[in-house]
Design a protein around this motif. Structure first.
Motif, short mmCIF file in Angstrom:
data_model
loop_
_atom_site.label_atom_id
_atom_site.label_comp_id
_atom_site.label_asym_id
_atom_site.label_seq_id
_atom_site.Cartn_x
_atom_site.Cartn_y
_atom_site.Cartn_z
N MET A 87 5.79 -23.39 -7.02
CA MET A 87 5.31 -22.02 -7.19
C MET A 87 3.91 -21.90 -6.59
O MET A 87 3.05 -22.77 -6.81
N ALA A 88 3.66 -20.84 -5.85
CA ALA A 88 2.36 -20.64 -5.24
C ALA A 88 1.32 -20.34 -6.33
O ALA A 88 1.61 -19.72 -7.35
N THR A 89 0.08 -20.83 -6.12
CA THR A 89 -0.99 -20.46 -7.03
C THR A 89 -1.28 -18.97 -6.85
O THR A 89 -0.89 -18.34 -5.86
N THR A 90 -1.98 -18.39 -7.82
CA THR A 90 -2.31 -16.97 -7.73
C THR A 90 -3.09 -16.67 -6.47
O THR A 90 -2.82 -15.69 -5.75
N GLU A 91 -4.05 -17.54 -6.15
CA GLU A 91 -4.88 -17.34 -4.96
C GLU A 91 -4.04 -17.43 -3.69
O GLU A 91 -4.16 -16.60 -2.79
N THR A 92 -3.17 -18.44 -3.63
CA THR A 92 -2.31 -18.59 -2.44
C THR A 92 -1.35 -17.42 -2.33
O THR A 92 -1.12 -16.89 -1.23
N PHE A 93 -0.77 -17.01 -3.45
CA PHE A 93 0.16 -15.88 -3.46
C PHE A 93 -0.51 -14.65 -2.88
O PHE A 93 0.01 -14.00 -1.97
N GLU A 94 -1.67 -14.33 -3.40
CA GLU A 94 -2.36 -13.10 -2.97
C GLU A 94 -2.79 -13.18 -1.52
O GLU A 94 -2.70 -12.20 -0.77
N SER A 95 -3.24 -14.34 -1.07
CA SER A 95 -3.70 -14.46 0.31
C SER A 95 -2.53 -14.36 1.29
O SER A 95 -2.65 -13.73 2.35
N LEU A 96 -1.40 -14.95 0.93
CA LEU A 96 -0.21 -14.85 1.78
C LEU A 96 0.27 -13.41 1.88
O LEU A 96 0.61 -12.92 2.97
N VAL A 97 0.29 -12.72 0.75
CA VAL A 97 0.76 -11.33 0.75
C VAL A 97 -0.18 -10.46 1.57
O VAL A 97 0.27 -9.62 2.37
N ARG A 98 -1.48 -10.64 1.40
CA ARG A 98 -2.45 -9.84 2.17
C ARG A 98 -2.29 -10.06 3.66
O ARG A 98 -2.45 -9.14 4.47
N ALA A 99 -1.97 -11.30 4.05
CA ALA A 99 -1.83 -11.62 5.47
C ALA A 99 -0.58 -11.00 6.08
O ALA A 99 -0.53 -10.76 7.29
N GLU A 100 0.43 -10.74 5.26
CA GLU A 100 1.73 -10.31 5.78
C GLU A 100 2.00 -8.81 5.64
O GLU A 100 2.82 -8.27 6.38
N PHE A 101 1.34 -8.14 4.70
CA PHE A 101 1.70 -6.75 4.41
C PHE A 101 0.46 -5.86 4.35
O PHE A 101 -0.55 -6.23 3.74
N ARG A 102 0.58 -4.71 4.97
CA ARG A 102 -0.46 -3.68 4.88
C ARG A 102 0.20 -2.31 4.74
O ARG A 102 0.13 -1.48 5.64
N PRO A 103 0.86 -2.07 3.61
CA PRO A 103 1.54 -0.78 3.45
C PRO A 103 0.55 0.38 3.46
O PRO A 103 -0.58 0.26 2.95
N ARG A 104 0.95 1.48 4.06
CA ARG A 104 0.09 2.66 4.13
C ARG A 104 0.27 3.58 2.93
O ARG A 104 -0.34 4.65 2.87
N SER A 105 1.14 3.19 2.01
CA SER A 105 1.38 3.98 0.81
C SER A 105 1.49 3.04 -0.37
O SER A 105 1.47 1.81 -0.21
N SER A 106 1.58 3.61 -1.56
CA SER A 106 1.95 2.81 -2.73
C SER A 106 3.46 2.66 -2.66
O SER A 106 4.21 3.54 -3.09
N TYR A 107 3.90 1.55 -2.09
CA TYR A 107 5.32 1.38 -1.80
C TYR A 107 6.01 0.72 -2.98
O TYR A 107 5.85 -0.49 -3.22
N LEU A 108 6.79 1.50 -3.70
CA LEU A 108 7.48 1.04 -4.91
C LEU A 108 8.97 1.32 -4.77
O LEU A 108 9.62 1.80 -5.71
#
Length: 353
Positions: free
Chosen positions: A1-22
Motif C-alpha cells: 500500500m502506498a504511503t499517504t505522501e506517495t499516494f498524494e504525490s502520484l495522484v498530483r502528478a497524474e491528474f489535474r481535473p478542471r472541475s470537482s470530478y465526482l
C-alpha cells in the motif's frame, strides 16, 4: 500500500481535473501517463511504424488485470464489453435453466439472459439474492457494486449459497474493480469494463473463467482467439488458444496502450490505499448529507453515494463545475483517487444552497 505522501504525490502528478470530478461511476479520468501512451500509439499509426508494441500492451494489460483480480493471466480474456461476455455465458446455459439476478441491476449483466427467450430469469432484491439461491438455480449473476446507487452485494454469502446448491456464479466488477479488493478466483465467471475505476480508455472489458473454461463455447472467436493468431488469419481456426484467450475479441489496440499505464498506476498505489481514500470521502459526504437533512440510499462501505430525489440538480451542479450524475432520479456521486475533501465540501455547499 502506498504511503499517504506517495499516494498524494502520484495522484498530483497524474491528474489535474478542471472541475470537482465526482463521476467515476460513469467514466474515470485518464492519468497523464495513459494520455502520453495514447498519443504515442497514434503516432505509430500515423508514421507507419510497426504496431508490435501495441500487441505487447494487450498482454501486459491482461497480466496486470489478472494480478488485480487474483487469477493467473491465462484465465483472463480480453474483450470489448460486459454485455458481450454475458452473452457468451448466457449461450452456455441449457433451455429452461434458471438464472437468478438482482432487481434493477445494470442491463449488461441481465439482458443477454432475457433475449435468449428460453431461460427462466428470476429477479429479487439485492439484499435477498444469497437467500434466493435454490436447488435448480443454474447461475446467479450480479454486480459487485450496483451502478445506480452503489450498494455492495454480500458476495461471501452468495458464494456459500451457490456452493451449497451447485450453482455457478457470475459477478460483474465494473463498479468495483480498482477500489474494492477483488477475488475473482472465488467465482466461476467475473467481468469488468476498464473505463471507470480502472481509469482506462473506452473499448476494453475483461472476463475471468475457470481453468476448465466452465463449459463456455467461444462463439465470438476470431483469429485473435487462436493458439497461433498470426497463422490463423484465413479459414477456420485450426486450434483455439489453450488459455482464456480463446474468448478474446479483436483488440482495440489504442485502448490497451493507455490501459496498460492506467493499470500500472493502480498497482503502484495499491487497491487497499485507493479503497481507504475513496470510502473515507464517501463517508464524509454521507455525514454532510445527514447534516443537511438528506438520506442517501444505504450503501455502507461503498465509494458510490446515491441521494434520492436530487438527480434533477445535476445540470446546475455541472454548470457550477461539480460533475456528478443523475441515475433513476437519484444524484449519484462517485469518489475516486483524484477526489478530495475539498470536492466533497464544495458539493455539500452547493446542495445546501
Amino acid at each position: 500500500m502506498a504511503t499517504t505522501e506517495t499516494f498524494e504525490s502520484l495522484v498530483r502528478a497524474e491528474f489535474r481535473p478542471r472541475s470537482s470530478y465526482l463521476n467515476t461511476a460513469s467514466n474515470g479520468l485518464l492519468p497523464a501517463r495513459a494520455v502520453a501512451a495514447l498519443q504515442e500509439a497514434a503516432l505509430l499509426r500515423a508514421e507507419g511504424r510497426p504496431l508490435t508494441p501495441l500487441y505487447e500492451d494487450v498482454e501486459a494489460s491482461r497480466a496486470a488485470y489478472g494480478r488485480l483480480a487474483g487469477v493467473p493471466a491465462d484465465r483472463v480474456a480480453a474483450g470489448a464489453s460486459v454485455a458481450a461476455h454475458t452473452g457468451v455465458i448466457a449461450a452456455s446455459l441449457p433451455p429452461g435453466a434458471e438464472v437468478l439476478t438482482a432487481e434493477d441491476d445494470f442491463t449488461s449483466v441481465l439482458n443477454p439472459f432475457h433475449v435468449r427467450g428460453d431461460l427462466k430469469v428470476r429477479a429479487v432484491p439485492l439484499e435477498r439474492i444469497a437467500d434466493s439461491v435454490r436447488p435448480g438455480t443454474a447461475l446467479v449473476a450480479v454486480s459487485a457494486a450496483q451502478s445506480a446507487d452503489g450498494r455492495i452485494a454480500d458476495l461471501p454469502a452468495l458464494r456459500e449459497a451457490a456452493r451449497a446448491h451447485g450453482t455457478r456464479t457470475y459477478v460483474d466488477f465494473s463498479q468495483a474493480a480498482g477500489w474494492l479488493p477483488m477475488d475473482a478466483d472465488a467465482y466461476d465467471f467475473t467481468a469488468a469494463v476498464t473505463f471507470k475505476w480502472l481509469l482506462g480508455p473506452h473499448g476494453a472489458a475483461f472476463l475471468t473463467v475457470p481453468e476448465d473454461f466452465g463449459g463456455l463455447t467461444p462463439l465470438l472467436a476470431g483469429w485473435v482467439a487462436a493458439e497461433r493468431p498470426w497463422d490463423s488469419c484465413y479459414g477456420p481456426v485450426a486450434e483455439l488458444a489453450r488459455s482464456a484467450r480463446r474468448f478474446d475479441l479483436t483488440h482495440a489496440l489504442f485502448t490497451y496502450a493507455g490501459l496498460r499505464r492506467s493499470l500500472e498506476l493502480i498497482e503502484e498505489l495499491g487497491v487497499d490505499a485507493v479503497h481507504a481514500h475513496d470510502v473515507a470521502l464517501a463517508e464524509r459526504f454521507r455525514a454532510g448529507l445527514a447534516a443537511l437533512g438528506h438520506e442517501p440510499v444505504p450503501a455502507p462501505g461503498s465509494a458510490i453515494v446515491s441521494v434520492p430525489g436530487l438527480g434533477f440538480r445535476q445540470p446546475e451542479l455541472s454548470a457550477a463545475g461539480i460533475e456528478v450524475s443523475d441515475r433513476a432520479g437519484h444524484l449519484r456521486a462517485a469518489f475516486h483517487l483524484y477526489s478530495t475533501a475539498a470536492d466533497v465540501d464544495r458539493l455539500l455547499d452547493a446542495l445546501s444552497g
